[in-house]
Design an enzyme around this catalytic site. Structure first.
Site, PDB file in Angstrom:
ATOM      1  N   TYR A 136       0.839  -1.210   0.000  1.00 17.09           N
ATOM      2  CA  TYR A 136       0.000   0.000   0.000  1.00 17.09           C
ATOM      3  C   TYR A 136       0.870   1.255   0.000  1.00 17.09           C
ATOM      4  O   TYR A 136       0.635   2.192  -0.783  1.00 17.09           O
ATOM      5  CB  TYR A 136      -0.919  -0.013   1.216  1.00 17.09           C
ATOM      6  CG  TYR A 136      -1.854   1.167   1.299  1.00 17.09           C
ATOM      7  CD1 TYR A 136      -2.916   1.287   0.415  1.00 17.09           C
ATOM      8  CD2 TYR A 136      -1.693   2.151   2.272  1.00 17.09           C
ATOM      9  CE1 TYR A 136      -3.799   2.374   0.501  1.00 17.09           C
ATOM     10  CE2 TYR A 136      -2.557   3.221   2.363  1.00 17.09           C
ATOM     11  CZ  TYR A 136      -3.611   3.333   1.471  1.00 17.09           C
ATOM     12  OH  TYR A 136      -4.472   4.406   1.557  1.00 17.09           O
ATOM     13  N   LYS A 160       1.243   4.399  -2.701  1.00 15.64           N
ATOM     14  CA  LYS A 160       0.986   5.790  -2.346  1.00 15.64           C
ATOM     15  C   LYS A 160       2.234   6.658  -2.535  1.00 15.64           C
ATOM     16  O   LYS A 160       2.119   7.846  -2.874  1.00 15.64           O
ATOM     17  CB  LYS A 160       0.466   5.876  -0.908  1.00 15.64           C
ATOM     18  CG  LYS A 160      -0.936   5.295  -0.735  1.00 15.64           C
ATOM     19  CD  LYS A 160      -1.958   6.035  -1.599  1.00 15.64           C
ATOM     20  CE  LYS A 160      -3.370   5.608  -1.307  1.00 15.64           C
ATOM     21  NZ  LYS A 160      -4.375   6.372  -2.086  1.00 15.64           N
TER      22      LYS A 160
END
Length: 223
Positions: free
Chosen positions: A137, A141
């Site tokens: 994740y 990002k």
């Protein structure tokens, strides 16, 4: 018109409600029933689109008229150690969180340039710091931040503003899933209200033209 991706999720739905009545809305989602319900509530138009299928984007967007603002809000998360997560998790996470925003941005840029509009990328605190269990994740990002940073420099001559918004933990279904994966309890009162993040994004979109806000961080306030 303002396009919001991931409009049926926590922050996306809150933003649709925040902008209803003042912005013409185009709301992207992949669940037709939920999307129809939200559009009926806020008066927006639906854009049924699977963000894992960038090959379908051009056809889906071909009939659009003016687009002034784009809020890239959609995202997925799956926690796990690098030693444990299979490549399918990485591929899916990067596809939704990075490749889809890049592909949509490329296709929509001519319209946004014509309007001297604003592109907002809803990032995360994980886009600034990677903790154990958050590699896939956070990598997506960090990449989304890189996309926004490069795009900002490229589009300034065209009068397009680009902002990254970094919410802290927000009281959404995604956060509920994260807390379950972490083995912790979920108390919405302990997190930022999605309406607060939505109000922040609205501030970015409605800021006077002589100002740009490259990076905005939203964190839980004192209780």
């Amino acid at each position: 018109m303002t396009l919001i991706t991931g409009a049926t999720g926590g922050i996306g739905a809150a933003l649709a409600r925040e902008l209803a009545g003042t912005h013409s809305l185009l709301l992207q989602g992949r669940d037709g029933a939920r999307l129809s319900t939200l559009c009926a509530e806020v008066g927006g138009a639906p854009l049924l689109l699977d963000l894992t299928r960038p090959d379908t984007f051009e056809a889906a967007l071909s009939g659009l008229g003016r687009v002034t603002n784009v809020v890239q809000n959609a995202g997925v998360v799956e926690l796990g150690a690098v030693a444990e997560q299979p490549h399918e998790v990485w591929t899916h996470t990067l596809a939704v969180n990075v490749v889809a925003p890049a592909a949509l941005t490329r296709l929509l840029l001519p319209r946004v340039r014509a309007e001297r509009g604003t592109l907002v990328f809803v990032n995360s605190g994980a886009g600034l710091r990677a903790n154990a269990g958050w590699a896939s994740y956070a990598a997506s990002k960090f990449a989304l931040k890189a996309l926004a940073d490069a795009l900002r420099e490229e589009e300034t001559p065209h009068g397009v503003r680009v902002t990254s918004v970094y919410p802290g933990r927000t009281a959404t279904p995604m956060q509920q899933k994260v807390r379950a994966q972490e083995g912790g309890s979920y108390d919405p009162a302990a997190f930022v209200d999605p309406a607060t993040v939505a109000a922040t994004v609205r501030f970015v979109l409605d800021a006077p033209r002589d100002a740009t806000l490259p990076d905005v961080t939203v964190r839980p306030g004192p209780r």
